[in-house]
Design a protein around this motif. Structure first.
Motif, PDB file in Angstrom:
ATOM      1  N   SER A 152       0.838  -1.199   0.000  1.00  0.00           N
ATOM      2  CA  SER A 152       0.000   0.000   0.000  1.00  0.00           C
ATOM      3  C   SER A 152       0.875   1.253   0.000  1.00  0.00           C
ATOM      4  O   SER A 152       2.102   1.183   0.117  1.00  0.00           O
ATOM      5  CB  SER A 152      -0.932  -0.018   1.209  1.00  0.00           C
ATOM      6  OG  SER A 152      -2.010   0.854   0.957  1.00  0.00           O
ATOM      7  N   VAL A 153       0.218   2.393  -0.129  1.00  0.00           N
ATOM      8  CA  VAL A 153       0.951   3.647  -0.344  1.00  0.00           C
ATOM      9  C   VAL A 153       1.660   4.131   0.930  1.00  0.00           C
ATOM     10  O   VAL A 153       1.332   3.728   2.042  1.00  0.00           O
ATOM     11  CB  VAL A 153      -0.010   4.749  -0.855  1.00  0.00           C
ATOM     12  CG1 VAL A 153      -0.510   4.424  -2.253  1.00  0.00           C
ATOM     13  CG2 VAL A 153      -1.183   4.947   0.108  1.00  0.00           C
ATOM     14  N   ASN A 154       2.626   5.011   0.744  1.00  0.00           N
ATOM     15  CA  ASN A 154       3.368   5.577   1.870  1.00  0.00           C
ATOM     16  C   ASN A 154       2.426   6.187   2.897  1.00  0.00           C
ATOM     17  O   ASN A 154       2.626   6.047   4.101  1.00  0.00           O
ATOM     18  CB  ASN A 154       4.316   6.678   1.377  1.00  0.00           C
ATOM     19  CG  ASN A 154       5.528   6.106   0.691  1.00  0.00           C
ATOM     20  OD1 ASN A 154       6.075   5.095   1.115  1.00  0.00           O
ATOM     21  ND2 ASN A 154       5.951   6.737  -0.396  1.00  0.00           N
ATOM     22  N   GLU A 155       1.404   6.882   2.401  1.00  0.00           N
ATOM     23  CA  GLU A 155       0.515   7.614   3.288  1.00  0.00           C
ATOM     24  C   GLU A 155      -0.215   6.660   4.229  1.00  0.00           C
ATOM     25  O   GLU A 155      -0.385   6.955   5.418  1.00  0.00           O
ATOM     26  CB  GLU A 155      -0.478   8.440   2.445  1.00  0.00           C
ATOM     27  CG  GLU A 155       0.155   9.587   1.657  1.00  0.00           C
ATOM     28  CD  GLU A 155       0.977   9.155   0.434  1.00  0.00           C
ATOM     29  OE1 GLU A 155       1.030   7.946   0.130  1.00  0.00           O
ATOM     30  OE2 GLU A 155       1.558  10.037  -0.224  1.00  0.00           O
ATOM     31  N   ASP A 156      -0.670   5.493   3.711  1.00  0.00           N
ATOM     32  CA  ASP A 156      -1.314   4.491   4.572  1.00  0.00           C
ATOM     33  C   ASP A 156      -0.315   3.945   5.588  1.00  0.00           C
ATOM     34  O   ASP A 156      -0.647   3.740   6.756  1.00  0.00           O
ATOM     35  CB  ASP A 156      -1.841   3.311   3.731  1.00  0.00           C
ATOM     36  CG  ASP A 156      -3.044   3.679   2.886  1.00  0.00           C
ATOM     37  OD1 ASP A 156      -3.713   4.685   3.193  1.00  0.00           O
ATOM     38  OD2 ASP A 156      -3.320   2.955   1.908  1.00  0.00           O
ATOM     39  N   ASN A 157       0.896   3.669   5.122  1.00  0.00           N
ATOM     40  CA  ASN A 157       1.902   3.101   6.030  1.00  0.00           C
ATOM     41  C   ASN A 157       2.259   4.080   7.147  1.00  0.00           C
ATOM     42  O   ASN A 157       2.420   3.691   8.299  1.00  0.00           O
ATOM     43  CB  ASN A 157       3.151   2.697   5.243  1.00  0.00           C
ATOM     44  CG  ASN A 157       3.003   1.325   4.608  1.00  0.00           C
ATOM     45  OD1 ASN A 157       3.083   0.315   5.286  1.00  0.00           O
ATOM     46  ND2 ASN A 157       2.742   1.285   3.315  1.00  0.00           N
ATOM     47  N   TYR A 158       2.354   5.352   6.788  1.00  0.00           N
ATOM     48  CA  TYR A 158       2.668   6.359   7.801  1.00  0.00           C
ATOM     49  C   TYR A 158       1.572   6.390   8.877  1.00  0.00           C
ATOM     50  O   TYR A 158       1.841   6.373  10.076  1.00  0.00           O
ATOM     51  CB  TYR A 158       2.814   7.736   7.139  1.00  0.00           C
ATOM     52  CG  TYR A 158       3.048   8.852   8.125  1.00  0.00           C
ATOM     53  CD1 TYR A 158       4.323   9.087   8.641  1.00  0.00           C
ATOM     54  CD2 TYR A 158       1.997   9.648   8.570  1.00  0.00           C
ATOM     55  CE1 TYR A 158       4.535  10.096   9.564  1.00  0.00           C
ATOM     56  CE2 TYR A 158       2.199  10.652   9.488  1.00  0.00           C
ATOM     57  CZ  TYR A 158       3.467  10.879   9.979  1.00  0.00           C
ATOM     58  OH  TYR A 158       3.672  11.869  10.911  1.00  0.00           O
ATOM     59  N   VAL A 159       0.314   6.404   8.426  1.00  0.00           N
ATOM     60  CA  VAL A 159      -0.795   6.499   9.396  1.00  0.00           C
ATOM     61  C   VAL A 159      -0.917   5.192  10.187  1.00  0.00           C
ATOM     62  O   VAL A 159      -1.245   5.226  11.383  1.00  0.00           O
ATOM     63  CB  VAL A 159      -2.119   6.872   8.681  1.00  0.00           C
ATOM     64  CG1 VAL A 159      -3.258   6.968   9.684  1.00  0.00           C
ATOM     65  CG2 VAL A 159      -1.976   8.205   7.955  1.00  0.00           C
ATOM     66  N   PHE A 160      -0.604   4.052   9.557  1.00  0.00           N
ATOM     67  CA  PHE A 160      -0.683   2.773  10.281  1.00  0.00           C
ATOM     68  C   PHE A 160       0.282   2.761  11.473  1.00  0.00           C
ATOM     69  O   PHE A 160      -0.093   2.442  12.597  1.00  0.00           O
ATOM     70  CB  PHE A 160      -0.375   1.594   9.349  1.00  0.00           C
ATOM     71  CG  PHE A 160      -0.545   0.249  10.022  1.00  0.00           C
ATOM     72  CD1 PHE A 160      -1.781  -0.371  10.057  1.00  0.00           C
ATOM     73  CD2 PHE A 160       0.529  -0.388  10.638  1.00  0.00           C
ATOM     74  CE1 PHE A 160      -1.946  -1.605  10.694  1.00  0.00           C
ATOM     75  CE2 PHE A 160       0.373  -1.616  11.276  1.00  0.00           C
ATOM     76  CZ  PHE A 160      -0.867  -2.218  11.300  1.00  0.00           C
TER      77      PHE A 160
END
Ligand code: SF4
Length: 681
Positions: free
Chosen positions: A111-119
């Motif tokens: 998945s995208v960086n943005e999802d990983n950051y929020v996860f």
């Protein structure tokens, strides 16, 4: 499709880490095709996976479209409010009863960086633990550790274009790019046509062997000995770059003492190769001006994986081939955004941007940025979380887009761990083998339904663009994490993926200059520290990220489980051209399944004759962990007494056989070596 009824949306391939650019062809709210685009890593090329397997799965009929709660062993549809409230209540209760470190999360390298950051923000700020990891743990965590330790940064040093254009020699170690990173493989073939010489160091006769100048068919698990032998020859023949060693490195004396023991004859015996071939390889590599090392999981997935990676740094530093065009140490990262998942801090010891959990200033910085109190205790890796769950220490687990039942070694130990959890959440596109064990399944969305960014193997951050609307009630992944955080008492909300990237650029110095606007054309390669910074194609040019490059003197150690009388074959595993990892995407593409739809084991003709096995025969393969059935592929790709299986197929799942032995530093599994037996059915 009729072209005039469609629109095209430029995005990034969702399969391997090459990061090919492509146009999704959209008709109404449906993806109907894929066309190549001219990206810096792919130059208008796409492989079979990018071209044919990147769109059918998005509209597949078995996509998850509503939240599911398991009641009396059966999944039942639920409202988002019911499901999210249950997740938050259960995780709160486990945290109150057993402490925050009884919880853990695995993030999604697809998945995208943005999802990983929020996860990872959810796990750290709302769960209260650093028990967060991603699938780099089981593929390239050894690169992250090994390169960071020796060079200061755990990433590919040079761009793909740079190491496949105008190079003289390519040292290709434990990497099969024709199948695993096909567009890189195609560019290596172009380099060969332009005069480059490739030295293949691999236990198998991979396709590139046909066009290579030299094949060192090393025994699996002997990379460190091979590297020490190369360095022995380079030093003995006066081919080392003494100025580079003197001015830019440290630790050389110890290395020199150690490699003196690794004569070509000794290394030839350990690696089962010809001593003269080793000498030829060392001369070819050292004498060329432009000679990159390209490596992959054949180096990392060993109980000595980190040491294997550090050995690659050792070789390149010895001849001063770092910080220069057409050189460097270049791991080909597996999943499309596994580099990004690491960059975003989905690791138990690093906050985003590799800022250390153990550093009090880093904790203070993120506490201020996120307005929350954070744990300073280093978390567990995913490979430590599973045994901890079996022991009852991990009680609650949240897996986003990973399928460890299929992908982790020794499936039985994964099953036991998941069955022992008090509460288990999976966020997914499909009802995977792992999701079947969950208490709650939340429907996320695919790359084609979201905006964001992927970071490819060469550190290039590239845009992912929404082409179609999500299906059913499936929701934006980062928004689901925000809902969970809010219900856990840490209110969180973002209006868009772009807003998340703005926060990422504020907290990660090497992303300081990255904005969606600046990514429009060719993306940007980090480090990119300011709006004036155009990114960093080649790393370690003037000095290493850590200051001086660090030589590591590493003695060769044997793999943990070697063949014996009961299990006489050495088995390795790897990827094949047509499929991708668990086949969640490629397995839903009819044309690809027509070409390849079942597991197989490569076995040498000599062994097959002795066992009475012919091409296509059904065979049983057993190890100390289990037994599976599969089909024989007979030939000379593997050495006698060695066999090879891909890991894509649930029928004949090779991970029922692999061993849960790990490298001591990166805790990466030894997928590449275990002992098996074979018998005709
Ligand atoms: Fe996609 Fe990798 Fe193939 Fe490129 S090489 S099209 S990124 S799978």
């Amino acid at each position: 499709y009729r072209a005039w009824e469609t629109k095209k949306v430029r995005t990034t391939c969702p399969h391997c880490g090459t990061g090919c650019q492509m146009n999704l062809v959209v008709k109404g709210n449906q993806l109907v095709g894929v066309e190549p685009a001219n990206g810096p890593a792919n130059r208008n090329l796409l492989c079979v996976k990018g071209k044919f397997a990147s769109y059918k799965f998005v509209g597949a009929g078995d996509r998850l479209t509503e939240p599911l709660i398991k009641r009396n062993g059966i999944f039942e549809p639920a409202t988002w409010d019911e499901a999210l409230t249950l997740v938050a209540d259960k995780f709160s209760q486990l945290k109150a009863d057993y402490g925050a470190d009884s919880l853990a999360g695995f993030s999604c390298s697809r998945s995208v960086n943005e999802d990983n950051y929020v996860f990872q923000k959810m796990v750290r700020a709302a769960f209260g633990t650093n028990n967060v990891d991603n699938c780099a743990r089981v593929c390239h965590s050894a690169s992250v550790h090994g390169l960071a330790h020796t060079l200061g940064s755990g990433a590919m040093t040079n761009p793909i274009a740079d190491i496949t254009t105008d190079v003289e020699v390519i040292l290709l170690v434990g990497s099969n790019p024709t199948e695993a990173h096909p567009v890189v493989g195609a560019q290596i073939r172009q380099a060969i046509q332009n005069g480059a010489k490739v030295i293949v160091v691999d236990p198998r006769k991979i396709d590139l062997v046909k066009d290579s100048a030299l094949h060192l068919q090393v025994k699996a698990g002997t990379n460190v000995a091979f590297a020490n032998g190369m360095m022995h020859v380079i030093l003995k023949e006066g081919l080392a770059d003494r100025d580079f060693i003197e001015n830019r490195t440290e630790g050389f004396e110890e290395l020199e003492r150690l490699v003196a023991e690794y004569t070509p004859e000794k290394v030839a015996e350990i690696c089962h190769i010809d001593a003269e071939d080793l000498i030829t390889a060392a001369r070819m590599y050292a004498k060329a001006d432009k000679a990159p090392i390209i490596y992959c999981l054949g180096v990392t997935e060993h109980s000595t994986g980190t040491e294997g990676v550090m050995s690659m740094s050792n070789i390149a530093m010895l001849v001063g081939k770092i910080g220069k065009q057409g050189c460097g140490v270049n791991p080909l990262r597996g999943q499309n955004n596994v580099q990004g998942a690491c960059d975003m801090g989905c690791m138990p010891y690093d906050f985003p941007g590799y800022q250390k959990v153990a550093n009090p200033e880093v904790i203070e910085k993120f506490e201020k940025a996120w307005n929350v109190s954070l744990s300073s205790k280093t978390g567990l890796t995913s490979t430590q979380v599973l045994p901890a769950a079996t022991e009852g220490k991990i009680k609650g687990l949240y897996i986003f887009g990973e399928d460890p039942i299929v992908t982790d070694p020794d499936t039985n130990h994964v099953r036991k761990a998941l069955e022992n959890l008090d509460f288990f959440v999976v966020q997914e596109l499909f009802m995977t083998e792992t999701a079947a064990y969950a208490d709650v399944v939340l429907p996320g969305i695919s790359y084609a339904e979201k905006d964001g960014t992927f970071t490819n193997t060469e550190r290039r951050v590239q845009r992912v663009r929404k082409a179609v609307e999500p299906r059913g009630e499936a929701r934006e992944d980062y928004a689901i994490f925000c809902e969970v955080m809010t219900r856990l008492g840490y209110p969180c909300h973002y209006d868009s993926a772009e807003e998340i990237m703005e926060e990422i650029a504020e907290v990660i110095p090497t992303f300081g200059g990255i904005t969606y606007e600046r990514l429009e054309e060719e993306g940007l390669q980090w480090p990119c520290r300011s709006k004036e910074d155009s990114g960093t194609p080649i790393m370690h040019v003037e000095e290493f990220t850590r200051g001086k490059g660090l030589f590591m003197a590493i003695p060769y150690k044997k793999s943990r489980e070697l063949p014996d009388d009961s299990y006489p074959y050495l088995m390795s595993t790897g990827r094949m051209l047509y499929h991708y990892n668990t086949r969640a995407m490629t397995g839903r593409t009819e044309g690809i399944n027509k070409i390849s739809n079942r597991s197989y084991i490569e076995i040498n003709t000599v062994d097959a004759d002795r066992l009475g096995i012919e091409e296509g025969d059904k065979v049983t393969v057993s190890s100390r962990r289990g037994t599976i059935e599969t089909y024989a592929a007979v030939g000379d790709r593997v050495f006698p007494q060695e066999v090879f299986m891909t890991f894509h197929f649930p029928d004949g799942n090779v991970n029922e056989l692999t061993i849960a032995e790990f490298d001591d530093i990166a805790i990466i599994p030894e997928y590449k070596v275990c002992a098996v037996n074979i018998a005709p059915v």
